[in-house]
Enzyme design. Structure first.
Site, PDB file in Angstrom:
ATOM      1  N   ASN A   9       0.876  -1.178   0.000  1.00  0.00           N
ATOM      2  CA  ASN A   9       0.000   0.000   0.000  1.00  0.00           C
ATOM      3  C   ASN A   9       0.910   1.223   0.000  1.00  0.00           C
ATOM      4  O   ASN A   9       1.501   1.556   1.015  1.00  0.00           O
ATOM      5  CB  ASN A   9      -0.894  -0.046   1.246  1.00  0.00           C
ATOM      6  CG  ASN A   9      -1.742   1.208   1.394  1.00  0.00           C
ATOM      7  OD1 ASN A   9      -1.788   2.042   0.487  1.00  0.00           O
ATOM      8  ND2 ASN A   9      -2.422   1.331   2.520  1.00  0.00           N
ATOM      9  N   TRP A  10       0.977   1.873  -1.152  1.00  0.00           N
ATOM     10  CA  TRP A  10       1.901   3.017  -1.271  1.00  0.00           C
ATOM     11  C   TRP A  10       1.346   4.277  -0.613  1.00  0.00           C
ATOM     12  O   TRP A  10       2.048   5.279  -0.505  1.00  0.00           O
ATOM     13  CB  TRP A  10       2.206   3.297  -2.747  1.00  0.00           C
ATOM     14  CG  TRP A  10       2.921   2.187  -3.458  1.00  0.00           C
ATOM     15  CD1 TRP A  10       3.265   0.961  -2.945  1.00  0.00           C
ATOM     16  CD2 TRP A  10       3.377   2.185  -4.813  1.00  0.00           C
ATOM     17  NE1 TRP A  10       3.899   0.205  -3.897  1.00  0.00           N
ATOM     18  CE2 TRP A  10       3.986   0.933  -5.059  1.00  0.00           C
ATOM     19  CE3 TRP A  10       3.334   3.127  -5.851  1.00  0.00           C
ATOM     20  CZ2 TRP A  10       4.546   0.603  -6.296  1.00  0.00           C
ATOM     21  CZ3 TRP A  10       3.887   2.798  -7.083  1.00  0.00           C
ATOM     22  CH2 TRP A  10       4.492   1.547  -7.295  1.00  0.00           C
ATOM     23  N   LYS A  11       0.092   4.249  -0.247  1.00  0.00           N
ATOM     24  CA  LYS A  11      -0.562   5.412   0.379  1.00  0.00           C
ATOM     25  C   LYS A  11      -0.382   6.666  -0.493  1.00  0.00           C
ATOM     26  O   LYS A  11      -0.335   6.551  -1.721  1.00  0.00           O
ATOM     27  CB  LYS A  11      -0.039   5.596   1.804  1.00  0.00           C
ATOM     28  CG  LYS A  11      -0.159   4.284   2.616  1.00  0.00           C
ATOM     29  CD  LYS A  11       0.059   4.437   4.079  1.00  0.00           C
ATOM     30  CE  LYS A  11      -0.123   3.089   4.760  1.00  0.00           C
ATOM     31  NZ  LYS A  11       0.023   3.129   6.202  1.00  0.00           N
ATOM     32  N   HIS A  96      -9.442   1.131   5.101  1.00  0.00           N
ATOM     33  CA  HIS A  96      -8.151   1.332   5.775  1.00  0.00           C
ATOM     34  C   HIS A  96      -8.336   2.267   6.977  1.00  0.00           C
ATOM     35  O   HIS A  96      -9.132   3.214   6.911  1.00  0.00           O
ATOM     36  CB  HIS A  96      -7.123   1.913   4.798  1.00  0.00           C
ATOM     37  CG  HIS A  96      -5.733   1.845   5.339  1.00  0.00           C
ATOM     38  ND1 HIS A  96      -5.262   2.753   6.249  1.00  0.00           N
ATOM     39  CD2 HIS A  96      -4.735   0.952   5.132  1.00  0.00           C
ATOM     40  CE1 HIS A  96      -4.012   2.428   6.578  1.00  0.00           C
ATOM     41  NE2 HIS A  96      -3.676   1.338   5.914  1.00  0.00           N
ATOM     42  N   GLU A  98      -6.635   4.616   8.039  1.00  0.00           N
ATOM     43  CA  GLU A  98      -6.379   6.031   7.747  1.00  0.00           C
ATOM     44  C   GLU A  98      -7.612   6.684   7.133  1.00  0.00           C
ATOM     45  O   GLU A  98      -7.884   7.861   7.398  1.00  0.00           O
ATOM     46  CB  GLU A  98      -5.138   6.157   6.839  1.00  0.00           C
ATOM     47  CG  GLU A  98      -3.862   5.904   7.642  1.00  0.00           C
ATOM     48  CD  GLU A  98      -2.705   5.333   6.849  1.00  0.00           C
ATOM     49  OE1 GLU A  98      -2.758   5.319   5.609  1.00  0.00           O
ATOM     50  OE2 GLU A  98      -1.736   4.871   7.499  1.00  0.00           O
ATOM     51  N   GLU A 168      -4.923  -4.967  10.770  1.00  0.00           N
ATOM     52  CA  GLU A 168      -3.936  -3.897  10.911  1.00  0.00           C
ATOM     53  C   GLU A 168      -4.199  -3.122  12.202  1.00  0.00           C
ATOM     54  O   GLU A 168      -5.028  -2.193  12.208  1.00  0.00           O
ATOM     55  CB  GLU A 168      -4.029  -2.920   9.732  1.00  0.00           C
ATOM     56  CG  GLU A 168      -3.698  -3.532   8.395  1.00  0.00           C
ATOM     57  CD  GLU A 168      -3.158  -2.499   7.414  1.00  0.00           C
ATOM     58  OE1 GLU A 168      -2.118  -2.768   6.814  1.00  0.00           O
ATOM     59  OE2 GLU A 168      -3.757  -1.408   7.271  1.00  0.00           O
ATOM     60  N   GLY A 174       2.824   2.441  10.587  1.00  0.00           N
ATOM     61  CA  GLY A 174       3.742   3.560  10.385  1.00  0.00           C
ATOM     62  C   GLY A 174       4.523   3.967  11.625  1.00  0.00           C
ATOM     63  O   GLY A 174       5.126   5.034  11.660  1.00  0.00           O
ATOM     64  N   SER A 214       3.873  -1.956  10.215  1.00  0.00           N
ATOM     65  CA  SER A 214       5.336  -1.965  10.388  1.00  0.00           C
ATOM     66  C   SER A 214       5.983  -3.285   9.994  1.00  0.00           C
ATOM     67  O   SER A 214       6.922  -3.758  10.645  1.00  0.00           O
ATOM     68  CB  SER A 214       5.704  -1.570  11.825  1.00  0.00           C
ATOM     69  OG  SER A 214       5.238  -0.256  12.108  1.00  0.00           O
ATOM     70  N   GLY A 235       3.052  -1.076   4.201  1.00  0.00           N
ATOM     71  CA  GLY A 235       3.044   0.344   3.869  1.00  0.00           C
ATOM     72  C   GLY A 235       4.442   0.829   3.516  1.00  0.00           C
ATOM     73  O   GLY A 235       4.942   0.616   2.410  1.00  0.00           O
ATOM     74  N   GLY A 236       5.100   1.453   4.473  1.00  0.00           N
ATOM     75  CA  GLY A 236       6.402   2.084   4.244  1.00  0.00           C
ATOM     76  C   GLY A 236       7.422   1.217   3.517  1.00  0.00           C
ATOM     77  O   GLY A 236       8.102   1.691   2.595  1.00  0.00           O
TER      78      GLY A 236
END
Ligand code: 13P
Length: 252
Positions: A9-11, A96, A98, A168, A174, A214, A235-236
């Site tokens: 997930n590149w967000k 998600h 977010e 999640e 993150g 993470s 993610g990251g």
């Protein structure tokens, strides 16, 4: 046997040139050896089409980060399932944390989006997870089950078996503070048990449950080895080709 999924997930990261550069770097890292996992990248909307054009060999599938529930109409700024299909998208992240936090998405809205995704033939990746205070109060299991039950309300058994669920925990996203693999496994199994209670063990056995929060090249194996965890939503670490490829390799 459930095929593991590694999804990135590149967000809200990467411009078009950066997105294209990332998949170009990623592709050769993944073709060296046949993958044992379904690999998905979820770039921002603006990069879906250019990334799609890079992916036609089929080693990597394309996912979007969200969709709108209506098929079309006066919904300024929204993107429909059909528009995503147009671009070669086959998966879509729904609910998600977010979006639940910054766009105030509630369970009822997430349920509508899930139904719309299935209706159009997209494979949704439903995200559920508790906040830190909820975990500390011993409510993680109850919160996640409640989210799940509300979110999957409109779905039929035939859709449920194709559902991908990402557990999640919000506090692990993150933050560099991943869940303990053992705890994540407990939650993944609780999710499957909740599905089984409603749709039977046969359907529940087909649902793939991922862990997200993470995940890195260094810890992914610890999660993927846990009974009940069928992959990772990253993610990251999915923004770096080498690191994402290392996570994919750990699923093999
Ligand atoms: P991080 O891997 O950056 O913690 O993000 C996880 C996530 O939210 C994936 O959807």
């Amino acid at each position: 046997m459930r095929t593991p999924i590694i999804a990135g997930n590149w967000k809200m990261n990467k411009t078009v040139p950066e997105s294209v550069a990332l998949v170009r770097e990623l592709k050769p890292l993944l073709v060296a050896k046949p993958q044992q996992a379904d690999v998905i990248v979820c770039p921002p909307f603006t990069a879906l089409y250019p990334v799609s054009r890079e992916l036609d060999a089929g080693e990597i599938a394309l996912g979007a980060q969200d969709l709108f529930w209506a098929p079309k109409g006066a919904y300024t700024g929204e993107i429909s399932a059909a528009m995503l299909l147009d671009l070669g998208v086959s998966y879509v992240i729904v609910g998600h944390s977010e979006r639940r936090a910054y766009q105030n998405e509630n369970n009822a809205l997430v349920a509508k989006k899930l139904a719309a995704a299935f209706e159009a033939g997209l494979r949704p990746i439903l995200c559920v997870g508790e906040k830190l205070a909820q975990r500390e109060a011993g409510l993680a299991d109850r919160i996640v089950r409640a989210q799940l039950e509300e979110n999957i309300k409109p779905l039929m058994a035939d859709q449920i078996r194709k559902l991908i669920i990402a557990y999640e925990p919000v506090w692990a996203i993150g933050t560099g503070r991943s869940a303990e693999p053992r705890d994540a496994g407990v939650m993944a199994r609780a999710i499957r048990t909740a599905i089984a209670a409603k749709f039977g063990t046969k359907v529940a056995a087909e649902v793939r449950v991922l862990y997200g929060g993470s995940v890195t090249g260094a810890n992914s194996k610890d999660f993927l080895e846990v009974d009940g965890i069928d992959g990772a939503l990253v993610g990251g670490a999915s923004l770096k080709a080498e690191e994402f490829a290392a996570i994919v390799k750990s699923a093999s």
